[in-house]
Design an enzyme around this catalytic site. Sequence first.
Site, PDB file in Angstrom:
ATOM      1  N   CYS A  75       4.345 -65.476 -33.492  1.00 42.14           N
ATOM      2  CA  CYS A  75       3.401 -66.468 -34.033  1.00 42.14           C
ATOM      3  C   CYS A  75       2.660 -67.184 -32.905  1.00 42.14           C
ATOM      4  O   CYS A  75       3.204 -67.380 -31.819  1.00 42.14           O
ATOM      5  CB  CYS A  75       4.137 -67.540 -34.840  1.00 42.14           C
ATOM      6  SG  CYS A  75       5.353 -66.944 -36.029  1.00 42.14           S
ATOM      7  N   ASP A  76       1.442 -67.592 -33.221  1.00 40.31           N
ATOM      8  CA  ASP A  76       0.723 -68.482 -32.321  1.00 40.31           C
ATOM      9  C   ASP A  76      -0.272 -69.301 -33.138  1.00 40.31           C
ATOM     10  O   ASP A  76      -0.814 -68.821 -34.135  1.00 40.31           O
ATOM     11  CB  ASP A  76      -0.026 -67.717 -31.230  1.00 40.31           C
ATOM     12  CG  ASP A  76      -0.487 -68.657 -30.117  1.00 40.31           C
ATOM     13  OD1 ASP A  76       0.359 -69.034 -29.285  1.00 40.31           O
ATOM     14  OD2 ASP A  76      -1.671 -69.034 -30.106  1.00 40.31           O
ATOM     15  N   SER A  77      -0.481 -70.536 -32.719  1.00 38.37           N
ATOM     16  CA  SER A  77      -1.428 -71.416 -33.406  1.00 38.37           C
ATOM     17  C   SER A  77      -2.266 -72.171 -32.386  1.00 38.37           C
ATOM     18  O   SER A  77      -1.769 -72.564 -31.331  1.00 38.37           O
ATOM     19  CB  SER A  77      -0.688 -72.434 -34.288  1.00 38.37           C
ATOM     20  OG  SER A  77       0.057 -71.801 -35.302  1.00 38.37           O
ATOM     21  N   GLY A 113      -2.074 -67.106 -35.928  1.00 41.96           N
ATOM     22  CA  GLY A 113      -1.978 -65.657 -35.793  1.00 41.96           C
ATOM     23  C   GLY A 113      -0.527 -65.219 -35.890  1.00 41.96           C
ATOM     24  O   GLY A 113       0.361 -65.870 -35.325  1.00 41.96           O
TER      25      GLY A 113
END
Length: 210
Positions: A75-77, A113
């Site tokens: 995950c990435d934000s 993402g």
Amino acid sequence: MRFVLASASPARLSVLRSAGIDPLVKVSGVDEDAVTASLTDPAPAELVTALAQAKAEAVAAELTGSEPDAVIVGCDSMLLMAGGEIVGKPGTPEVAAQRWAQNSGTSGELLTGHAVLRLRDGAVTDRTAGHLSTTVRFGAPTEAEIDAYVATGEPLHVAGGFTLEGFGGWFIEGVDGDPSSVLGISLPLTRRLLSDLGLTITHLWNHPTR
């Protein structure tokens, strides 16, 4: 089959546990700056997705022997601010305070993402990734309130410099879109990506207590 979360985020872990998943947590150690530098003028959505993919791939490389049958979620934000700047974690009190002053009374787009990898017999057999955008409507805290919030240390190490479930929730007027993505991991997006790989989320839930 183990569900592996490629993230050190306590918020992501909490969301998953509340939603019936008790994952194995593995931190990727990916150099996010290096991944970003390797991309040529990426769009914000491309950037968060690439970072999520890099984290999932790094953890997959570590697990091929110990967890041969697993699904790995990276995950990435990042926050796309009203002025068009894409930002991650503030890192310092000064940057956190500056961003809150900029965001006060505006809306930003939190871009999330996710990447999902399937391990079978110690090898990655399937990959998929995606992203989504959630609108966050910021309140207008006073300068004293911003200073007090920054002093908690909470906004320094979270995407966009705010949380929904912690101290920051006092200053968020609303969310348009998926609230779980603002907490760190989008449950609907994760479910869709798992489905792309032929996996049903209900089969991965912990058995409910009877």
